[in-house]
Design a protein around this motif. Structure first.
Motif, PDB file in Angstrom:
ATOM      1  N   ALA A  68      36.497  49.933  42.480  1.00 46.56           N
ATOM      2  CA  ALA A  68      37.530  49.637  41.478  1.00 46.56           C
ATOM      3  C   ALA A  68      38.589  48.694  42.028  1.00 46.56           C
ATOM      4  O   ALA A  68      38.719  48.513  43.246  1.00 46.56           O
ATOM      5  CB  ALA A  68      38.187  50.930  41.001  1.00 46.56           C
ATOM      6  N   ILE A  69      39.323  48.102  41.078  1.00 46.01           N
ATOM      7  CA  ILE A  69      40.449  47.224  41.389  1.00 46.01           C
ATOM      8  C   ILE A  69      41.717  47.995  41.014  1.00 46.01           C
ATOM      9  O   ILE A  69      41.773  48.597  39.939  1.00 46.01           O
ATOM     10  CB  ILE A  69      40.381  45.934  40.537  1.00 46.01           C
ATOM     11  N   LEU A  70      42.694  47.990  41.884  1.00 43.40           N
ATOM     12  CA  LEU A  70      43.972  48.667  41.613  1.00 43.40           C
ATOM     13  C   LEU A  70      45.031  47.618  41.316  1.00 43.40           C
ATOM     14  O   LEU A  70      45.136  46.616  42.040  1.00 43.40           O
ATOM     15  CB  LEU A  70      44.374  49.485  42.848  1.00 43.40           C
ATOM     16  N   ARG A  71      45.805  47.834  40.246  1.00 42.83           N
ATOM     17  CA  ARG A  71      46.896  46.918  39.911  1.00 42.83           C
ATOM     18  C   ARG A  71      48.119  47.716  39.481  1.00 42.83           C
ATOM     19  O   ARG A  71      48.007  48.862  39.050  1.00 42.83           O
ATOM     20  CB  ARG A  71      46.481  45.974  38.769  1.00 42.83           C
ATOM     21  N   GLY A  72      49.281  47.092  39.587  1.00 47.12           N
ATOM     22  CA  GLY A  72      50.513  47.742  39.132  1.00 47.12           C
ATOM     23  C   GLY A  72      50.961  47.120  37.816  1.00 47.12           C
ATOM     24  O   GLY A  72      50.729  45.941  37.575  1.00 47.12           O
ATOM     25  N   LEU A  73      51.580  47.922  36.969  1.00 47.25           N
ATOM     26  CA  LEU A  73      52.089  47.417  35.683  1.00 47.25           C
ATOM     27  C   LEU A  73      53.586  47.673  35.588  1.00 47.25           C
ATOM     28  O   LEU A  73      54.039  48.810  35.735  1.00 47.25           O
ATOM     29  CB  LEU A  73      51.411  48.138  34.518  1.00 47.25           C
ATOM     30  N   ASN A  95      37.203  40.095  34.484  1.00 45.19           N
ATOM     31  CA  ASN A  95      36.502  40.753  35.595  1.00 45.19           C
ATOM     32  C   ASN A  95      35.383  41.660  35.084  1.00 45.19           C
ATOM     33  O   ASN A  95      34.336  41.772  35.710  1.00 45.19           O
ATOM     34  CB  ASN A  95      37.497  41.534  36.462  1.00 45.19           C
ATOM     35  N   ARG A  96      35.613  42.289  33.935  1.00 43.79           N
ATOM     36  CA  ARG A  96      34.571  43.147  33.348  1.00 43.79           C
ATOM     37  C   ARG A  96      33.361  42.313  32.915  1.00 43.79           C
ATOM     38  O   ARG A  96      32.216  42.729  33.054  1.00 43.79           O
ATOM     39  CB  ARG A  96      35.127  43.932  32.149  1.00 43.79           C
ATOM     40  N   HIS A  97      33.654  41.108  32.413  1.00 43.98           N
ATOM     41  CA  HIS A  97      32.582  40.192  32.033  1.00 43.98           C
ATOM     42  C   HIS A  97      31.732  39.838  33.261  1.00 43.98           C
ATOM     43  O   HIS A  97      30.506  39.792  33.213  1.00 43.98           O
ATOM     44  CB  HIS A  97      33.194  38.936  31.407  1.00 43.98           C
ATOM     45  N   LEU A  98      32.409  39.602  34.388  1.00 47.78           N
ATOM     46  CA  LEU A  98      31.702  39.180  35.606  1.00 47.78           C
ATOM     47  C   LEU A  98      31.014  40.343  36.313  1.00 47.78           C
ATOM     48  O   LEU A  98      29.949  40.174  36.906  1.00 47.78           O
ATOM     49  CB  LEU A  98      32.705  38.534  36.586  1.00 47.78           C
ATOM     50  N   ALA A  99      31.652  41.517  36.276  1.00 48.76           N
ATOM     51  CA  ALA A  99      31.116  42.679  36.996  1.00 48.76           C
ATOM     52  C   ALA A  99      31.388  43.941  36.180  1.00 48.76           C
ATOM     53  O   ALA A  99      32.385  44.631  36.408  1.00 48.76           O
ATOM     54  CB  ALA A  99      31.768  42.780  38.370  1.00 48.76           C
ATOM     55  N   PRO A 100      30.505  44.249  35.190  1.00 53.71           N
ATOM     56  CA  PRO A 100      30.759  45.359  34.257  1.00 53.71           C
ATOM     57  C   PRO A 100      30.930  46.714  34.948  1.00 53.71           C
ATOM     58  O   PRO A 100      31.590  47.597  34.407  1.00 53.71           O
ATOM     59  CB  PRO A 100      29.510  45.365  33.360  1.00 53.71           C
ATOM     60  N   GLU A 101      30.349  46.885  36.133  1.00 53.81           N
ATOM     61  CA  GLU A 101      30.417  48.191  36.787  1.00 53.81           C
ATOM     62  C   GLU A 101      31.728  48.417  37.548  1.00 53.81           C
ATOM     63  O   GLU A 101      32.038  49.534  37.946  1.00 53.81           O
ATOM     64  CB  GLU A 101      29.216  48.374  37.740  1.00 53.81           C
ATOM     65  N   LEU A 102      32.492  47.347  37.713  1.00 48.54           N
ATOM     66  CA  LEU A 102      33.735  47.440  38.484  1.00 48.54           C
ATOM     67  C   LEU A 102      34.895  47.812  37.551  1.00 48.54           C
ATOM     68  O   LEU A 102      35.217  47.061  36.634  1.00 48.54           O
ATOM     69  CB  LEU A 102      34.001  46.072  39.137  1.00 48.54           C
ATOM     70  N   GLU A 103      35.500  48.968  37.771  1.00 48.83           N
ATOM     71  CA  GLU A 103      36.626  49.401  36.919  1.00 48.83           C
ATOM     72  C   GLU A 103      37.938  48.796  37.430  1.00 48.83           C
ATOM     73  O   GLU A 103      38.067  48.496  38.620  1.00 48.83           O
ATOM     74  CB  GLU A 103      36.770  50.930  36.952  1.00 48.83           C
ATOM     75  N   THR A 104      38.903  48.634  36.524  1.00 46.02           N
ATOM     76  CA  THR A 104      40.252  48.282  36.954  1.00 46.02           C
ATOM     77  C   THR A 104      41.152  49.456  36.613  1.00 46.02           C
ATOM     78  O   THR A 104      41.115  49.942  35.477  1.00 46.02           O
ATOM     79  CB  THR A 104      40.767  47.006  36.273  1.00 46.02           C
ATOM     80  N   VAL A 105      41.921  49.930  37.582  1.00 47.12           N
ATOM     81  CA  VAL A 105      42.827  51.057  37.332  1.00 47.12           C
ATOM     82  C   VAL A 105      44.269  50.596  37.550  1.00 47.12           C
ATOM     83  O   VAL A 105      44.542  49.749  38.405  1.00 47.12           O
ATOM     84  CB  VAL A 105      42.511  52.286  38.220  1.00 47.12           C
ATOM     85  N   TYR A 106      45.165  51.159  36.724  1.00 44.22           N
ATOM     86  CA  TYR A 106      46.564  50.715  36.731  1.00 44.22           C
ATOM     87  C   TYR A 106      47.501  51.860  37.043  1.00 44.22           C
ATOM     88  O   TYR A 106      47.319  52.968  36.523  1.00 44.22           O
ATOM     89  CB  TYR A 106      46.929  50.133  35.359  1.00 44.22           C
ATOM     90  N   LEU A 107      48.485  51.580  37.859  1.00 41.46           N
ATOM     91  CA  LEU A 107      49.572  52.530  38.068  1.00 41.46           C
ATOM     92  C   LEU A 107      50.830  51.905  37.476  1.00 41.46           C
ATOM     93  O   LEU A 107      51.129  50.734  37.743  1.00 41.46           O
ATOM     94  CB  LEU A 107      49.767  52.813  39.565  1.00 41.46           C
ATOM     95  N   ILE A 108      51.533  52.666  36.668  1.00 35.48           N
ATOM     96  CA  ILE A 108      52.780  52.184  36.070  1.00 35.48           C
ATOM     97  C   ILE A 108      53.862  52.189  37.149  1.00 35.48           C
ATOM     98  O   ILE A 108      54.003  53.174  37.887  1.00 35.48           O
ATOM     99  CB  ILE A 108      53.207  53.110  34.908  1.00 35.48           C
ATOM    100  N   ALA A 109      54.621  51.078  37.220  1.00 38.42           N
ATOM    101  CA  ALA A 109      55.688  50.969  38.219  1.00 38.42           C
ATOM    102  C   ALA A 109      56.711  52.082  38.040  1.00 38.42           C
ATOM    103  O   ALA A 109      56.987  52.518  36.924  1.00 38.42           O
ATOM    104  CB  ALA A 109      56.380  49.619  38.072  1.00 38.42           C
ATOM    105  N   LYS A 110      57.269  52.521  39.156  1.00 38.15           N
ATOM    106  CA  LYS A 110      58.414  53.437  39.090  1.00 38.15           C
ATOM    107  C   LYS A 110      59.529  52.720  38.339  1.00 38.15           C
ATOM    108  O   LYS A 110      59.825  51.562  38.658  1.00 38.15           O
ATOM    109  CB  LYS A 110      58.926  53.690  40.514  1.00 38.15           C
ATOM    110  N   PRO A 111      60.183  53.367  37.385  1.00 35.05           N
ATOM    111  CA  PRO A 111      61.236  52.681  36.610  1.00 35.05           C
ATOM    112  C   PRO A 111      62.268  51.978  37.498  1.00 35.05           C
ATOM    113  O   PRO A 111      62.673  50.850  37.201  1.00 35.05           O
ATOM    114  CB  PRO A 111      61.866  53.815  35.804  1.00 35.05           C
TER     115      PRO A 111
END
Ligand code: ADP
Length: 161
Positions: free
Chosen positions: A85-90, A106-122
């Motif tokens: 998976a890919i980790l990103r912050g929002l 990224n899903r188009h290029l690699a459907p099996e690779l998930e992207t997961v998001y963590l919401i920024a601390k306020p």
């Protein structure tokens, strides 16, 4: 499970570090991908940006984080790391709009690779590398904006630009 956490990290901020610490608690292994893009003008060199992440992770005692440079497609980097998976912050709705597009590509290029998001601390949602560069270039204090372990090096470099 292994994830990649890609970015410019120009320079690493406390916002990045928050995502990294929370990610390191969730996943077995995090590969921080420091972007090496010849077309993008970075304020800090690739080696500097990598070493900031390494020093800050060492200071925090994060043992399951590995820092690697990458160029080319993110999905190829994730595959080379053996990550699932890919980790990103929002931070903001603008981040979401941009990230949704990136995720679809990224899903188009690699459907099996998930992207997961963590919401920024306020308290850190206003923070960006660009803001640190701007404040530092006018010799404003960057205390609390970048990790203590790298604060002085970054402040010194920015004041000389
Ligand atoms: P990029 O150019 O790929 O956006 P950045 O270094 O700016 O690279 O950011 C890397 C990742 O960290 C992105 O997912 C971004 O949304 C996230 N991020 C940046 N600043 C913060 C913050 N203050 N809080 C949470 N996540 C952040």
């Amino acid at each position: 499970m292994s994830v990649v956490y890609p970015g410019s990290f120009d320079p690493l901020t406390c916002g990045h570090m928050d995502i990294l610490k929370r990610g390191a608690a969730l996943y077995d292994r995090i590969f921080v991908g420091v972007l090496n893009n010849a077309q993008k003008r970075h304020a800090f060199s690739l080696d500097e940006r990598k070493s900031f992440v390494e020093l800050a992770c060492r200071a925090e005692g994060l043992q399951n984080v590995e820092v690697r440079a990458f160029d080319g497609l993110l999905v190829d980097f994730a595959q080379a790391c053996g990550a699932q998976a890919i980790l990103r912050g929002l931070r903001t709705p603008e981040d979401f709009t941009y990230e949704a597009q990136l995720c679809a590509a990224n899903r188009h290029l690699a459907p099996e690779l998930e992207t997961v998001y963590l919401i920024a601390k306020p308290a850190l949602a206003f923070l960006s590398s660009a803001l640190v560069r701007e404040i530092g270039s006018y010799n404003g204090t960057i205390d609390g904006l970048v990790p203590d372990a790298i604060k002085n090096t970054i402040a010194e470099r920015l004041s000389k630009r």
